[in-house]
Motif scaffolding. Structure first.
Motif, PDB file in Angstrom:
ATOM      1  N   ALA A   1       0.857  -1.189   0.000  1.00  0.00           N
ATOM      2  CA  ALA A   1       0.000   0.000   0.000  1.00  0.00           C
ATOM      3  C   ALA A   1       0.895   1.242   0.000  1.00  0.00           C
ATOM      4  O   ALA A   1       2.124   1.138  -0.142  1.00  0.00           O
ATOM      5  CB  ALA A   1      -0.927  -0.012   1.210  1.00  0.00           C
ATOM      6  N   HIS A   2       0.274   2.398   0.174  1.00  0.00           N
ATOM      7  CA  HIS A   2       1.018   3.660   0.094  1.00  0.00           C
ATOM      8  C   HIS A   2       1.388   4.165   1.481  1.00  0.00           C
ATOM      9  O   HIS A   2       2.537   4.146   1.887  1.00  0.00           O
ATOM     10  CB  HIS A   2       0.161   4.685  -0.661  1.00  0.00           C
ATOM     11  N   ARG A   3       0.337   4.616   2.268  1.00  0.00           N
ATOM     12  CA  ARG A   3       0.689   5.189   3.575  1.00  0.00           C
ATOM     13  C   ARG A   3      -0.333   4.930   4.671  1.00  0.00           C
ATOM     14  O   ARG A   3      -0.254   5.540   5.735  1.00  0.00           O
ATOM     15  CB  ARG A   3       0.934   6.679   3.439  1.00  0.00           C
TER      16      ARG A   3
ATOM     17  N   ALA B   1      -3.896  -3.466  -7.783  1.00  0.00           N
ATOM     18  CA  ALA B   1      -5.013  -2.598  -7.380  1.00  0.00           C
ATOM     19  C   ALA B   1      -4.532  -1.305  -6.733  1.00  0.00           C
ATOM     20  O   ALA B   1      -5.209  -0.731  -5.883  1.00  0.00           O
ATOM     21  CB  ALA B   1      -5.957  -3.344  -6.448  1.00  0.00           C
TER      22      ALA B   1
ATOM     23  N   ALA C   1      -6.634  -4.546 -12.007  1.00  0.00           N
ATOM     24  CA  ALA C   1      -7.626  -3.514 -11.654  1.00  0.00           C
ATOM     25  C   ALA C   1      -7.096  -2.145 -12.069  1.00  0.00           C
ATOM     26  O   ALA C   1      -7.852  -1.269 -12.469  1.00  0.00           O
ATOM     27  CB  ALA C   1      -7.906  -3.547 -10.155  1.00  0.00           C
TER      28      ALA C   1
ATOM     29  N   ASP D   1     -11.632  -4.921 -13.844  1.00  0.00           N
ATOM     30  CA  ASP D   1     -12.696  -3.956 -14.104  1.00  0.00           C
ATOM     31  C   ASP D   1     -13.938  -4.763 -14.468  1.00  0.00           C
ATOM     32  O   ASP D   1     -13.856  -5.647 -15.341  1.00  0.00           O
ATOM     33  CB  ASP D   1     -12.282  -3.075 -15.308  1.00  0.00           C
TER      34      ASP D   1
ATOM     35  N   VAL E   1     -19.316   0.953  -4.339  1.00  0.00           N
ATOM     36  CA  VAL E   1     -18.493   1.583  -3.296  1.00  0.00           C
ATOM     37  C   VAL E   1     -17.046   1.490  -3.784  1.00  0.00           C
ATOM     38  O   VAL E   1     -16.519   0.387  -3.935  1.00  0.00           O
ATOM     39  CB  VAL E   1     -18.647   0.844  -1.944  1.00  0.00           C
ATOM     40  N   MET E   2     -16.423   2.639  -4.034  1.00  0.00           N
ATOM     41  CA  MET E   2     -15.096   2.622  -4.671  1.00  0.00           C
ATOM     42  C   MET E   2     -14.204   3.686  -4.026  1.00  0.00           C
ATOM     43  O   MET E   2     -14.674   4.537  -3.277  1.00  0.00           O
ATOM     44  CB  MET E   2     -15.226   2.946  -6.164  1.00  0.00           C
TER      45      MET E   2
ATOM     46  N   MET F   1     -17.782  -5.856  -6.702  1.00  0.00           N
ATOM     47  CA  MET F   1     -16.487  -6.174  -7.314  1.00  0.00           C
ATOM     48  C   MET F   1     -15.982  -7.566  -6.949  1.00  0.00           C
ATOM     49  O   MET F   1     -15.047  -8.079  -7.578  1.00  0.00           O
ATOM     50  CB  MET F   1     -15.442  -5.127  -6.914  1.00  0.00           C
TER      51      MET F   1
HETATM   52  P1  NDP Z   1      -8.591   3.157  -3.477  1.00  0.00           P
HETATM   53  O1  NDP Z   1      -8.355   4.602  -3.499  1.00  0.00           O
HETATM   54  O2  NDP Z   1      -9.678   2.613  -2.645  1.00  0.00           O
HETATM   55  O3  NDP Z   1      -7.243   2.406  -3.057  1.00  0.00           O
HETATM   56  C1  NDP Z   1      -6.033   2.713  -3.675  1.00  0.00           C
HETATM   57  C2  NDP Z   1      -4.942   1.797  -3.189  1.00  0.00           C
HETATM   58  O4  NDP Z   1      -3.727   2.167  -3.848  1.00  0.00           O
HETATM   59  C3  NDP Z   1      -4.681   1.924  -1.690  1.00  0.00           C
HETATM   60  O5  NDP Z   1      -4.265   0.679  -1.185  1.00  0.00           O
HETATM   61  C4  NDP Z   1      -3.523   2.929  -1.639  1.00  0.00           C
HETATM   62  O6  NDP Z   1      -2.740   2.830  -0.466  1.00  0.00           O
HETATM   63  C5  NDP Z   1      -2.735   2.478  -2.863  1.00  0.00           C
HETATM   64  N1  NDP Z   1      -1.876   3.529  -3.381  1.00  0.00           N
HETATM   65  C6  NDP Z   1      -2.214   4.791  -3.732  1.00  0.00           C
HETATM   66  N2  NDP Z   1      -1.124   5.483  -4.141  1.00  0.00           N
HETATM   67  C7  NDP Z   1      -0.070   4.626  -4.049  1.00  0.00           C
HETATM   68  C8  NDP Z   1       1.315   4.759  -4.275  1.00  0.00           C
HETATM   69  N3  NDP Z   1       1.862   5.889  -4.691  1.00  0.00           N
HETATM   70  N4  NDP Z   1       2.079   3.662  -4.048  1.00  0.00           N
HETATM   71  C9  NDP Z   1       1.560   2.514  -3.611  1.00  0.00           C
HETATM   72  N5  NDP Z   1       0.247   2.334  -3.354  1.00  0.00           N
HETATM   73  C10 NDP Z   1      -0.556   3.376  -3.583  1.00  0.00           C
HETATM   74  O7  NDP Z   1      -8.763   2.704  -5.016  1.00  0.00           O
HETATM   75  P2  NDP Z   1      -9.679   1.555  -5.618  1.00  0.00           P
HETATM   76  O8  NDP Z   1      -9.464   0.292  -4.877  1.00  0.00           O
HETATM   77  O9  NDP Z   1     -11.048   2.057  -5.794  1.00  0.00           O
HETATM   78  O10 NDP Z   1      -9.067   1.427  -7.095  1.00  0.00           O
HETATM   79  C11 NDP Z   1      -7.836   0.808  -7.314  1.00  0.00           C
HETATM   80  C12 NDP Z   1      -7.661   0.589  -8.810  1.00  0.00           C
HETATM   81  O11 NDP Z   1      -8.678  -0.301  -9.258  1.00  0.00           O
HETATM   82  C13 NDP Z   1      -7.812   1.864  -9.641  1.00  0.00           C
HETATM   83  O12 NDP Z   1      -6.954   1.816 -10.718  1.00  0.00           O
HETATM   84  C14 NDP Z   1      -9.256   1.799 -10.120  1.00  0.00           C
HETATM   85  O13 NDP Z   1      -9.459   2.467 -11.339  1.00  0.00           O
HETATM   86  C15 NDP Z   1      -9.436   0.294 -10.303  1.00  0.00           C
HETATM   87  N6  NDP Z   1     -10.802  -0.158 -10.182  1.00  0.00           N
HETATM   88  C16 NDP Z   1     -11.484   0.026  -9.007  1.00  0.00           C
HETATM   89  C17 NDP Z   1     -12.788  -0.401  -8.869  1.00  0.00           C
HETATM   90  C18 NDP Z   1     -13.539  -0.261  -7.577  1.00  0.00           C
HETATM   91  O14 NDP Z   1     -14.657  -0.774  -7.472  1.00  0.00           O
HETATM   92  N7  NDP Z   1     -12.998   0.391  -6.571  1.00  0.00           N
HETATM   93  C19 NDP Z   1     -13.493  -1.000 -10.008  1.00  0.00           C
HETATM   94  C20 NDP Z   1     -12.671  -1.181 -11.167  1.00  0.00           C
HETATM   95  C21 NDP Z   1     -11.379  -0.764 -11.253  1.00  0.00           C
HETATM   96  P3  NDP Z   1      -3.088   3.731   0.858  1.00  0.00           P
HETATM   97  O15 NDP Z   1      -4.440   3.276   1.323  1.00  0.00           O
HETATM   98  O16 NDP Z   1      -2.005   3.389   1.804  1.00  0.00           O
HETATM   99  O17 NDP Z   1      -3.090   5.165   0.412  1.00  0.00           O
END
Ligand code: NDP
Length: 404
Positions: A35-37, A100, A123, A150, A208-209, A271
Motif C-alpha cells: 500500500a502507500h501510507r 489494485a 484492476a 474492471d 463503493v469505490m 467487485m
Molecule cells: P482506493 O483509493 O480505494 O485504493 C487505492 C490503493 O492504492 C490503496 O491501497 C492505496 O494505499 C494504494 N496507493 C495509492 N497510491 C499509491 C502509491 N503511490 N504507491 C503505492 N500504493 C498506492 O482505489 P480503488 O481500490 O477504488 O481502485 C484501485 C484501482 O482499481 C484503480 O486503478 C481503479 O481504477 C481500479 N478499479 C477500481 C474499482 C472499484 O470498485 N474500486 C473498479 C474497477 C477498477 P493507501 O491506502 O495506503 O493510500
C-alpha cells in the motif's frame, strides 16, 4: 496453493480481494501486501493474514507501521518504497498479483508482474491506458496470464471465446458494448454540474469505490479510460466499442457477434464477482456476492451517453482515436485535475477544462519505450499544474476586484 500478492491492499479493490481470499482458504496463500501510507489499516491486515512481506511506499508511514506492529508480526518482512512494490510483484513464491494500486503509481509494479510471468489480475486500468503496448508485449514475452478485474472488461472477457488472447481481436466479434452507470449526476443540467461537491461525487449510487475512480465515474472519464483499456485488452479499434448508459449496473457489458448474437454477463454490482472470477479462473469459486434476483430487479434501462455535458468522455474518445502518447497525457492531466477537485481547488466542470488544455499542447507521437511514457506523463502533469496556477491567479484577482 496459489501464492497471492495484493498491491493496493488497503483500498476498495484490495479489501474486496482479501474478502474473497478469506472465503477460499484452501486455494490461496497470501504472500505479500502493499500500500502507500495507510499504516493503521495495513497493520491490521498484517496481523490478520501474517504474510511473508508487507510494503508501504511512503517511508514515514512505514516507520509508523513498524511502531504499530512492534514485535507482534515476526514472520512478516517489512519493506519500504516503490521499488519494494516491484520486488513483491516479482517474488518467485507469488503466482498471482492483484494490481489494485490507483493511478500511474501502479504502473511499475504492474509491469513487473507482467514481466515476471505472473497471473496478473488487472484492476489498475491506468497502467494499460498509459502503456498498453508495453504491458501487452511483456505479457506475451513472459507468458503471463492477464485477467481483467474492471467489471466491464471482466464481463467482456467472460463473453469472448475461451481461447482469446490479450490484444488480439477475437474472430467474429462485431462490437463490444461497454456499459456505464452514468454516475450520480447522470441527469443533471450543465448549470447544476457547477455545484457538484467532492462528497457528492464520491457517493456513487451503485458501487463503493475509492475517491479517484468515484470522481472518474461521475465525470464519465472512467468510461473513457475503460474504452482505451478495452481497445488494448481485446485488440479492437475505438469505433468497435459502443458505450451504453445502464443506470442499474446489472449488465456489466456485452459482446455482439457477426451472426447477430449478443452475449452479456450480468450480476449484482459487487467487485467480488470479477475478483473471484479472475482469482479462480478457469474454475468458479465463492465470492460472497448476493445472487441476482431479476424479478425483484424488474427492469433494465439503456440510453446513450451525453459527451456534451460529460466532456471528459469526449476527450477520452478523441485520445483513444489519436492513440500513441495521447492517452498518457489524458490520464496524467486527469489525475492532477481530479486531485485538485477533491482538494476544492477546482469545480467539477473545470476538470475537463484542465485535461483539454493539456491535450491541446501535447505533441503526442508513438510509444517506443517506457521512457516515452514517463516523459509524457511528467510533462502533462507539469502543464496541468501550470494551468491550475494560471486559473488561480486570474480568479484571485477577480475576487479582489469584486471585493474592492
Ligand atoms: P482506493 O483509493 O480505494 O485504493 C487505492 C490503493 O492504492 C490503496 O491501497 C492505496 O494505499 C494504494 N496507493 C495509492 N497510491 C499509491 C502509491 N503511490 N504507491 C503505492 N500504493 C498506492 O482505489 P480503488 O481500490 O477504488 O481502485 C484501485 C484501482 O482499481 C484503480 O486503478 C481503479 O481504477 C481500479 N478499479 C477500481 C474499482 C472499484 O470498485 N474500486 C473498479 C474497477 C477498477 P493507501 O491506502 O495506503 O493510500
Amino acid at each position: 496453493m496459489i501464492g497471492v500478492a495484493v498491491l493496493g491492499s488497503t483500498g476498495s479493490v484490495g479489501e474486496n480481494t482479501l474478502d474473497v481470499l478469506a472465503r477460499n482458504p484452501d486455494r490461496f496463500r497470501l504472500v505479500a501486501l502493499g500500500a502507500h501510507r495507510n499504516a493503521a489499516k495495513l497493520a491490521k491486515q498484517i496481523l490478520r493474514w501474517r504474510p511473508a512481506y508487507a510494503v508501504l511506499a511512503d517511508a514515514n508511514a512505514a516507520g509508523e507501521l513498524q511502531g504499530l506492529l512492534g514485535a507482534s508480526a515476526p514472520e512478516t518482512r517489512l519493506l519500504v518504497g516503490s521499488d519494494a512494490l516491484v520486488e513483491i510483484a516479482s517474488l518467485p513464491e507469488v503466482d498471482a498479483v492483484m494490481a489494485a494500486i490507483v493511478g500511474a503509481a501502479g504502473l511499475r509494479s504492474t509491469l513487473a508482474a507482467a514481466r515476471a510471468g505472473k497471473r496478473l489480475l488487472l484492476a489498475n486500468k491506468e497502467s494499460l491506458v498509459m502503456a498498453g503496448p508495453l504491458l501487452l508485449e511483456a505479457v506475451r514475452a513472459s507468458g503471463a496470464t492477464l485477467l481483467p478485474i474492471d467489471s466491464e472488461h471482466n464481463a467482456i472477457f467472460q463473453c469472448l471465446p475461451p481461447d482469446s488472447r490479450p490484444g488480439q481481436a477475437p474472430p467474429g466479434v462485431r462490437r463490444v458494448l461497454l456499459t456505464a452507470s452514468g454516475g450520480p449526476f447522470r441527469d443533471w443540467t450543465v448549470e447544476a454540474l457547477q455545484t457538484v461537491t467532492p462528497e457528492a461525487a464520491c457517493a456513487h449510487p451503485n458501487w463503493v469505490m475509492g475517491r479517484k475512480i468515484s470522481v472518474d465515474s461521475a465525470t464519465l472519464m472512467n468510461k473513457g479510460l475503460e474504452l482505451i483499456e478495452a481497445c488494448f485488452l481485446f485488440g479492437i479499434p475505438p469505433a468497435q466499442v459502443e458505450i451504453l448508459v445502464h443506470p442499474q449496473s446489472i449488465v456489466h457489458s456485452l459482446v455482439e457477434y457477426s451472426d447477430g448474437s449478443v452475449l452479456a454477463q450480468l450480476g449484482s454490482p459487487d467487485m467480488r464477482t470479477p475478483i473471484a472470477h479472475a482469482l479462480g479462473w478457469p474454475d468458479r469459486i465463492a465470492s460472497g456476492v448476493e445472487f441476482l434476483d431479476l424479478i425483484r430487479q424488474g427492469r433494465l434501462d439503456f440510453q446513450a451517453p451525453d459527451p456534451v455535458r460529460f466532456r471528459c468522455l469526449a476527450l477520452a474518445q478523441a485520445a483513444a482515436r489519436t492513440g500513441g502518447l495521447h492517452p498518457v497525457a489524458l490520464n496524467a492531466a486527469n489525475e492532477v485535475a481530479v486531485q485538485a477537485f477533491l482538494d476544492r481547488r477546482l469545480n467539477f466542470p473545470e476538470i475537463s477544462a484542465v485535461i483539454e488544455a493539456v491535450l491541446t499542447t501535447t505533441a503526442g507521437g508513438a510509444i517506443g519505450a517506457l521512457e516515452d511514457v514517463l516523459a509524457t506523463d511528467a510533462e502533462a502533469r507539469r502543464l496541468a499544474h501550470e494551468y491550475l496556477a494560471g486559473q488561480r491567479a486570474p480568479r484571485a484577482q477577480a475576487a479582489r476586484g469584486a471585493h474592492a
